[in-house]
Design an enzyme around this catalytic site. Structure first.
Site, PDB file in Angstrom:
ATOM      1  N   ASP A 108      42.108  38.932  46.425  1.00  0.00           N
ATOM      2  CA  ASP A 108      43.051  40.000  45.732  1.00  0.00           C
ATOM      3  C   ASP A 108      43.109  41.386  46.178  1.00  0.00           C
ATOM      4  O   ASP A 108      41.618  42.031  47.392  1.00  0.00           O
ATOM      5  CB  ASP A 108      42.118  39.979  44.257  1.00  0.00           C
ATOM      6  CG  ASP A 108      43.118  40.898  43.433  1.00  0.00           C
ATOM      7  OD1 ASP A 108      44.185  40.711  43.510  1.00  0.00           O
ATOM      8  OD2 ASP A 108      42.613  42.033  42.451  1.00  0.00           O
TER       9      ASP A 108
ATOM     10  N   GLU B  51      44.424  44.630  44.606  1.00  0.00           N
ATOM     11  CA  GLU B  51      43.894  45.921  43.490  1.00  0.00           C
ATOM     12  C   GLU B  51      43.043  45.723  43.310  1.00  0.00           C
ATOM     13  O   GLU B  51      42.658  44.090  42.581  1.00  0.00           O
ATOM     14  CB  GLU B  51      45.447  45.916  42.735  1.00  0.00           C
ATOM     15  CG  GLU B  51      46.408  47.110  43.690  1.00  0.00           C
ATOM     16  CD  GLU B  51      47.661  46.887  42.496  1.00  0.00           C
ATOM     17  OE1 GLU B  51      47.615  47.937  41.582  1.00  0.00           O
ATOM     18  OE2 GLU B  51      48.812  45.321  42.427  1.00  0.00           O
TER      19      GLU B  51
END
Ligand code: MG
Length: 198
Positions: A8, A10
């Site tokens: 991932d 952010e």
């Protein structure tokens, strides 16, 4: 068979972009998250409408994101993982916003959504790379040894579908929803968790 790391963006490698944009523009409504508007596509519609109402173009967002930097140690983490894994960034952000940070991370493979703009430069339409959850990102890699790292609810399906999944510095709410997953508090926890020495 090879190793694939789906990471991932952010909250794991770079800061959350929308709180920064909300602060810089003074539009507190841009702080809304999937906690307040549970449907992500609906949340994106709200953001697009707010941006248009306040005369904020895509280039204005890019200028704001340019001022953000990857988290401390993120670039070294990406480089270290890439020595042993095919690394894919799996993000629910939008390509045109992510690009400044993606360059700073060394331009790893990236899977994310993208925006369509009108002639004046305003965002008019989101285009989604996946419609289901992030676990779809793992589908091409069946038979591979997979690692997934993410920090929030939208990552849980991917973390559970991977050979090894780590929750990275989750909020208390996310942690409570996923007590089955190991938590990593820093990049070293992930590297050690998959048996990589630093
Ligand atoms: Mg995240």
């Amino acid at each position: 068979m090879y190793n694939v790391a789906c990471i991932d963006l952010e909250g794991v490698l770079v800061p959350e972009m929308w709180p920064h944009i909300a602060a810089a523009t003074g539009l507190s409504e841009l702080n809304l998250t999937t906690r307040e508007v549970s449907d992500y596509a609906r949340l994106v519609e709200v953001r697009i409408r707010l941006l248009r109402e306040h005369g904020i173009r895509l280039t204005d967002l890019q200028t704001l994101v340019e001022t953000l930097e990857p988290m401390a140690g993120a670039c070294a983490f990406v480089e270290r993982l890439q020595q042993s894994y095919r690394l894919v960034l799996v993000s629910d952000a939008f390509l045109e916003m992510v690009l400044p940070l993606w360059h700073k991370l060394g331009e790893p493979e990236l899977q994310c959504h993208h925006f369509e703009c009108d002639a004046a430069g305003y965002i008019v339409q989101p285009h989604y790379v996946r419609r289901g959850g992030k676990q779809e990102a793992l589908l091409p890699f069946q038979g591979c040894r997979t690692l997934a790292v993410g920090d929030a609810f939208n990552d849980l399906s991917m973390l559970r579908a991977a050979s090894q999944g780590f929750l990275f510095r989750p909020s208390a709410e996310t942690r409570a929803a996923a007590t089955d997953l190991p938590v990593a508090y820093d990049y070293l926890d992930v590297l050690q968790g998959v048996g990589l020495t630093v």
